[in-house]
Design an enzyme around this catalytic site. Structure first.
Site, PDB file in Angstrom:
ATOM      1  N   GLU A 127       0.537  -7.740  14.337  1.00 22.60           N
ATOM      2  CA  GLU A 127       1.042  -8.014  13.219  1.00 22.60           C
ATOM      3  C   GLU A 127       2.427  -7.475  13.294  1.00 22.60           C
ATOM      4  O   GLU A 127       2.835  -6.314  13.401  1.00 22.60           O
ATOM      5  CB  GLU A 127       0.371  -6.731  12.141  1.00 22.60           C
ATOM      6  CG  GLU A 127       0.888  -7.221  10.755  1.00 22.60           C
ATOM      7  CD  GLU A 127       0.319  -6.196   9.690  1.00 22.60           C
ATOM      8  OE1 GLU A 127       0.608  -6.331   8.311  1.00 22.60           O
ATOM      9  OE2 GLU A 127      -0.378  -5.380  10.131  1.00 22.60           O
ATOM     10  N   HIS A 139       6.177  -1.006   8.603  1.00 24.29           N
ATOM     11  CA  HIS A 139       6.544  -1.326  10.034  1.00 24.29           C
ATOM     12  C   HIS A 139       7.830  -0.437  10.174  1.00 24.29           C
ATOM     13  O   HIS A 139       8.768  -0.547   9.264  1.00 24.29           O
ATOM     14  CB  HIS A 139       6.631  -2.839  10.370  1.00 24.29           C
ATOM     15  CG  HIS A 139       5.299  -3.451  10.158  1.00 24.29           C
ATOM     16  ND1 HIS A 139       4.827  -4.256  11.360  1.00 24.29           N
ATOM     17  CD2 HIS A 139       4.278  -3.641   9.315  1.00 24.29           C
ATOM     18  CE1 HIS A 139       3.729  -4.580  11.079  1.00 24.29           C
ATOM     19  NE2 HIS A 139       3.467  -4.398  10.005  1.00 24.29           N
ATOM     20  N   HIS A 193       4.485 -10.846   5.572  1.00 25.76           N
ATOM     21  CA  HIS A 193       5.830  -9.811   5.595  1.00 25.76           C
ATOM     22  C   HIS A 193       6.926 -10.892   5.588  1.00 25.76           C
ATOM     23  O   HIS A 193       7.722 -10.950   6.741  1.00 25.76           O
ATOM     24  CB  HIS A 193       5.480  -9.155   7.099  1.00 25.76           C
ATOM     25  CG  HIS A 193       4.608  -7.922   7.061  1.00 25.76           C
ATOM     26  ND1 HIS A 193       5.039  -6.761   6.304  1.00 25.76           N
ATOM     27  CD2 HIS A 193       3.383  -7.917   7.278  1.00 25.76           C
ATOM     28  CE1 HIS A 193       4.022  -5.870   6.217  1.00 25.76           C
ATOM     29  NE2 HIS A 193       3.036  -6.446   7.072  1.00 25.76           N
ATOM     30  N   ALA A 219       3.679  -7.543   0.715  1.00 26.26           N
ATOM     31  CA  ALA A 219       4.564  -7.713   1.619  1.00 26.26           C
ATOM     32  C   ALA A 219       5.277  -9.139   1.552  1.00 26.26           C
ATOM     33  O   ALA A 219       5.489  -9.839   2.404  1.00 26.26           O
ATOM     34  CB  ALA A 219       4.276  -7.507   2.989  1.00 26.26           C
ATOM     35  N   ASP A 250      -9.279  -3.066  -2.472  1.00 26.23           N
ATOM     36  CA  ASP A 250      -9.441  -1.853  -2.413  1.00 26.23           C
ATOM     37  C   ASP A 250      -9.121  -0.962  -3.744  1.00 26.23           C
ATOM     38  O   ASP A 250      -9.068   0.302  -4.078  1.00 26.23           O
ATOM     39  CB  ASP A 250      -8.774  -1.062  -1.320  1.00 26.23           C
ATOM     40  CG  ASP A 250      -7.318  -1.238  -1.365  1.00 26.23           C
ATOM     41  OD1 ASP A 250      -6.727  -1.790  -2.154  1.00 26.23           O
ATOM     42  OD2 ASP A 250      -6.681  -0.563  -0.179  1.00 26.23           O
ATOM     43  N   GLY A 251      -8.454  -1.709  -4.592  1.00 29.26           N
ATOM     44  CA  GLY A 251      -8.175  -1.266  -5.833  1.00 29.26           C
ATOM     45  C   GLY A 251      -6.937  -0.517  -5.789  1.00 29.26           C
ATOM     46  O   GLY A 251      -6.280   0.042  -6.853  1.00 29.26           O
ATOM     47  N   HIS A 253      -3.914  -2.009  -3.305  1.00 27.13           N
ATOM     48  CA  HIS A 253      -3.177  -3.007  -2.837  1.00 27.13           C
ATOM     49  C   HIS A 253      -3.214  -4.238  -3.937  1.00 27.13           C
ATOM     50  O   HIS A 253      -2.263  -4.742  -4.240  1.00 27.13           O
ATOM     51  CB  HIS A 253      -3.713  -3.482  -1.528  1.00 27.13           C
ATOM     52  CG  HIS A 253      -3.246  -2.720  -0.329  1.00 27.13           C
ATOM     53  ND1 HIS A 253      -4.179  -1.649   0.247  1.00 27.13           N
ATOM     54  CD2 HIS A 253      -2.114  -2.840   0.673  1.00 27.13           C
ATOM     55  CE1 HIS A 253      -3.415  -1.159   1.206  1.00 27.13           C
ATOM     56  NE2 HIS A 253      -2.455  -1.789   1.589  1.00 27.13           N
ATOM     57  N   ASP A 276      -7.158  -3.609   6.158  1.00 34.43           N
ATOM     58  CA  ASP A 276      -5.968  -3.060   6.551  1.00 34.43           C
ATOM     59  C   ASP A 276      -6.289  -1.577   6.688  1.00 34.43           C
ATOM     60  O   ASP A 276      -4.918  -0.793   6.553  1.00 34.43           O
ATOM     61  CB  ASP A 276      -4.905  -3.478   5.374  1.00 34.43           C
ATOM     62  CG  ASP A 276      -3.376  -3.288   6.056  1.00 34.43           C
ATOM     63  OD1 ASP A 276      -3.298  -3.299   7.209  1.00 34.43           O
ATOM     64  OD2 ASP A 276      -2.545  -3.640   5.103  1.00 34.43           O
TER      65      ASP A 276
END
Length: 388
Positions: A127, A139, A193, A219, A250-251, A253, A276
């Site tokens: 990534e 990052h 990204h 991103a 996941d609630g 993101h 992730d």
């Protein structure tokens, strides 16, 4: 020793879902998948609350878990992180790195390559570092660099076929050359990204032999109805089946309603549920790292440490089973549809759908057994019960 499992079987094949089904195997491959009434052998009793039998989950974007992160740990930590996820139902896992210098990435590729050879992970995901400085996420901005085809060629060569995907921003320098290298190596081109415009994104999608979208919505700029952009092009391409979009359900993101919307709009065959996840997955709140970046986890949400305010979301803390469970019970997606995005679609994305991602005679005996609420009970990998 033969293993025979009976319960509600989600095959993800033309057989559909079997309310009273049986799986049987005596080795690494399934030798029976079908209705209990058709099984010729010692048949277990059907439990009052039958377990759910699913294909082993497949996570194509994961930075670690159980206290260890792939971008920053040693080999023992890689083993622990991979084992953490496998024990919770992820039988095929891609280990993701973050943007780094060539020397750092070369070192980590060598380390993770040992885990690939040992069968702990299915491959390596780079990534970055050829992503947008305007959408760095978690990052290190100092390690984001313009596209460098010579560097990528060296990294791919060093990986020796173990690198299975690379995230690149369409607007980075020399994108066409980078895409050509990825295609020739038969590696998945993942776009993300980024702040690329619509036209550049369309061109980038067309340049890839196999293309995914790195964590859809995250991103990247949001949808703007008067300004077609990367997300516009990505969603349209996923709707056509030209790309597979990663979804972190996941609630954190993505809102549950957004997850339901993309399933209803794009379809499970064009979506891959991912975690992730980083080192803090399965761990208590506290301080962690993602690569060289300091991360604080509070209430299960991981963010970059920022003494002046709230930092950017830095990976996830959920497992693939957590993501599947939330997709079903909070986003309201039916189990077979959600499992398609958790198993079958990522298997196809990785080119492994002849071996994993469904329950069919001759496929690998990678099986997740759960209760009715999709809490993992037992995990089998290649026909062996996995104990972490």
């Amino acid at each position: 020793m033969r293993t025979t499992l009976r319960g509600r079987v989600v095959t993800l094949t033309e057989a559909g879902e079997l309310a009273d089904g049986v799986l049987s195997f005596d080795g690494p491959l399934l030798d029976f998948v079908g209705p209990a009434a058709e099984f010729d052998g010692d048949l277990p009793e059907l439990a009052a609350n039958p377990p759910i039998l699913l294909p082993g989950l497949i996570d194509v974007h994961c930075h670690g878990g159980g206290g260890f992160g792939f971008p920053e740990t040693d080999y023992d930590g890689v083993v622990a992180a991979a084992g953490f996820h496998r024990a919770r139902g992820t039988t095929t896992l891609v280990a993701s790195l973050v943007s780094g210098t060539e020397a750092e990435l070369t070192e980590k590729i060598a380390l993770l390559g040992k885990a690939v050879d040992a069968g702990l992970v299915a491959g390596i995901h780079l990534e970055g570092p050829f992503i947008s400085e305007h959408r760095p996420g978690a990052h290190d901005p100092a390690r984001i660099v313009p596209g460098d085809p010579a560097m990528l060629a060296r990294l791919l060569q060093h990986g020796g076929g173990r690198i299975v995907s690379v995230t690149i921003a369409p607007e980075t320098a020399h994108f066409a050359e980078l895409a050509d290298l990825v295609n020739r190596a038969d590696v998945l081109l993942s776009l993300g990204h980024t702040v690329a415009d619509y036209e550049r994104t369309v061109e980038a999608i067309r340049s890839g032999r196999r293309v995914s979208i790195t964590h859809l919505f995250n991103a990247m700029p949001g949808l703007a109805h008067r300004d077609a952009n990367f997300l516009t092009a990505a969603m349209a391409a996923a709707g056509r089946g030209d790309v597979v979009a990663e979804v972190i359900a996941d609630g954190v993101h993505l809102a549950d309603g957004t997850v339901r919307m993309v399933f209803d709009t794009l379809g499970a065959h064009n979506l891959a549920l991912i975690t992730d996840a980083m080192a803090a997955a399965g761990m208590p709140d506290g301080r962690y790292h993602l690569g060289i970046m300091d991360v604080v986890v509070a209430d299960g949400v991981s963010r970059l440490y920022d003494p002046c305010g709230q930092g950017a979301i830095a990976g996830g803390t959920a497992t693939a089973a957590d993501v599947l469970r939330r997709t079903v019970f909070q986003a309201g997606v039916d189990l077979t549809t959600a499992a398609t995005a958790a198993c079958a679609t990522p298997a196809r994305l990785l080119g492994l759908d002849d071996r994993v991602g469904a329950l069919r005679t001759g496929m690998r005996a990678d099986v997740l057994v759960t209760d009715a609420r999709l809490n993992p009970l037992t995990v089998y990998k290649d026909g062996l019960e996995w104990n972490s």
